[in-house]
Enzyme design. Structure first.
Site: not given
Ligand code: PMT
Length: 441
Positions: A241, A310, A320, A340, A357, A371, A375
């Site tokens: 991403n 995800d 390849k 995580i 986040f 969330k 979580k």
């Molecule tokens: O890195 P930059 O370019 O500075 O951008 C910052 C950001 C936009 C990436 C950051 O501010 C941000 O929003 N990070 C979370 C990105 C994300 O995956 O969001 P989500 O809404 O999909 O996930 C929610 C939370 O679950 C997040 O804390 C994520 O780290 C966590 N997660 C998600 C999926 C997974 N398999 N494991 C996780 O821990």
């Protein structure tokens, strides 16, 4: 409001008689601007270079330049009693010799001999004086006794010579002071030409007795995930991403500045590791989960800022993919990666204060709250990733922080560094409140 780097710090600035005394005015101003309360002690010779009135105007305190004088009721013995640090800048060769032999014949030397707090010396003198075995030996003695020495630098000297001996520039001295007061002392101020000038040692090695007060992040271990993950499709291609890692790295940088012990678990990024941060590099979500598992047991706070993929391929190709073989459509079978931050949020034993986040493009509040609950997080920082000026791969961000009881605060558009400062301030404060509330139960 963001806490200043030297908020609530009391610093005594000792000024001895060298031309570099004029730079101490700038140092004094910078310390105050960053929140410190500064009291100034000067030798009589120093007052020939800069008048006490200048420092009095800067500090709003009477300056002590005479052993028979009580500045605002405080004498030279008591002036460091409640200080965090005594910084002598500039420290002349003559003063160093007096400090090393315990001579107390003016306000600065007397205050140093009676000092109740750690002392930092920023020597400034002509090169030959600095390299003279007498001065080298004095510096060595002082360092062995626990004085911190900020090695001088090379450059134009007041006598017209060029060489080693110029007082370190104000920004370096300021950073050194901040690092020292935040328990971080691995600073590269060694002057190679002066083998007797030692690297600064840790505060614990101080032979002086006063313990450095802790900054608000000290003693707190924080684990932060940052950046994207990459899930291999074949040896050439990945699912990933647009996360740059900037937000997570900024959090790590600010947490370390606040004195925390920071481990950054990072997906692939182009960014340099912030100072005093331990970094673990990973590529895939599974590797990130393993790294988190290895660190989280000792953590007080866990922040999930990474944009974790995800899904991953059930079985990445070993060779390849050839479009001639795959044809018009390509079907990839994906499987969900473990979440995580949710794993950490649901820990039964040694669960840290857990912050996630939420990267959202619609239904912002509802999605973030969902969330937070699913979580089992203590806080979630929601940012809008549909706006290219904020969120992914930009220098700025804007966010709303939610806790179990609703909105905690909102941050308008600002740099990620600024937001990281405010966020770390908030997260550490919330963690401390949470800990106190838990202890009361
Ligand atoms: O890195 P930059 O370019 O500075 O951008 C910052 C950001 C936009 C990436 C950051 O501010 C941000 O929003 N990070 C979370 C990105 C994300 O995956 O969001 P989500 O809404 O999909 O996930 C929610 C939370 O679950 C997040 O804390 C994520 O780290 C966590 N997660 C998600 C999926 C997974 N398999 N494991 C996780 O821990």
């Amino acid at each position: 409001m963001s806490q200043l780097l030297l908020q609530n710090r009391k610093i005594v600035l000792g000024v001895t008689g060298g031309i570099a005394a004029y730079k101490s005015c700038e140092l004094c101003r910078k310390l105050i601007k960053n929140g410190a309360e500064v009291r100034v002690v000067m030798t009589e010779t120093a007052t020939k270079f800069v008048t006490p009135a200048t420092f009095a105007a800067l500090t709003h305190h009477e300056v002590m330049s005479d052993v028979f004088q009580d500045a605002e009721g405080i004498d030279h013995i008591a002036i460091t009693n409640d200080a965090d640090l005594f910084v002598i800048a500039p420290a002349t060769a003559n003063s160093l010799a007096k400090f090393a032999t315990g001579i107390a014949d003016n306000a600065v030397t007397t205050a140093v001999l009676a000092s109740a707090c750690p002392v930092v010396l920023a020597p400034a003198m002509n090169s030959r004086m600095l390299l003279n075995p007498a001065t080298k030996s004095n510096i060595k003695t002082l360092q062995e006794r626990g004085f911190y020495i900020i090695a001088p630098e090379e450059g134009d000297l007041a006598c017209g010579d060029k060489g080693l001996g110029r007082m370190r520039n104000v920004d370096d001295i300021f950073s050194y002071i901040c690092a020292l007061l935040n328990d971080h002392i691995a600073l590269p101020y060694q002057a190679p030409e002066l083998s007797c000038l030692p690297s600064p040692t840790t505060p614990a090695a101080l032979t002086q007795t006063k313990l450095l007060p802790k900054s608000h992040g000290a003693g707190i271990k924080i684990v932060i995930t940052a950046g994207p993950t990459q899930e291999p499709i074949d040896p050439a291609r990945v699912i990933t991403n647009r996360s740059s890692g900037k937000m997570g790295y900024a959090l790590a940088q600010m947490a370390a500045t606040m004195g925390a012990d920071v481990t950054l678990i990072s997906g692939p990024t182009q960014l340099a590791t912030p100072n005093n941060v331990k970094r673990i590099n990973v590529t895939t979500a599974e590797q990130m989960l393993d790294a988190v598992k290895s660190q989280v047991g000792q953590a007080h706070i866990m922040i999930g800022c990474a944009a974790v993929a995800d899904y991953r391929l059930i079985e990445p190709m070993q060779t390849k993919l050839k479009k001639e073989e795959t044809g018009e459509f390509l079907n990839l079978q994906l499987v969900k990666n473990e979440d995580i931050i949710s794993y950490v949020g649901h820990l039964v034993e040694n669960r840290p204060f857990t912050v996630g986040f939420a990267a959202e493009s619609n239904n912002f509040e509802a999605n973030a709250r969902e969330k937070l609950t699913r979580k089992n997080l203590d806080l979630i920082v929601m940012n809008d990733i549909s706006d290219p000026a904020i969120g992914f791969n930009s220098n700025d961000n804007a966010a709303t922080v939610f806790g179990p009881n609703g909105i905690v605060t909102s941050f308008g558009k600002m740099s990620k560094i600024k937001m990281a400062d405010l966020l770390m301030e908030l997260i550490i404060a919330e963690y401390k409140d949470h800990k106190t509330a838990k202890a009361k139960k």
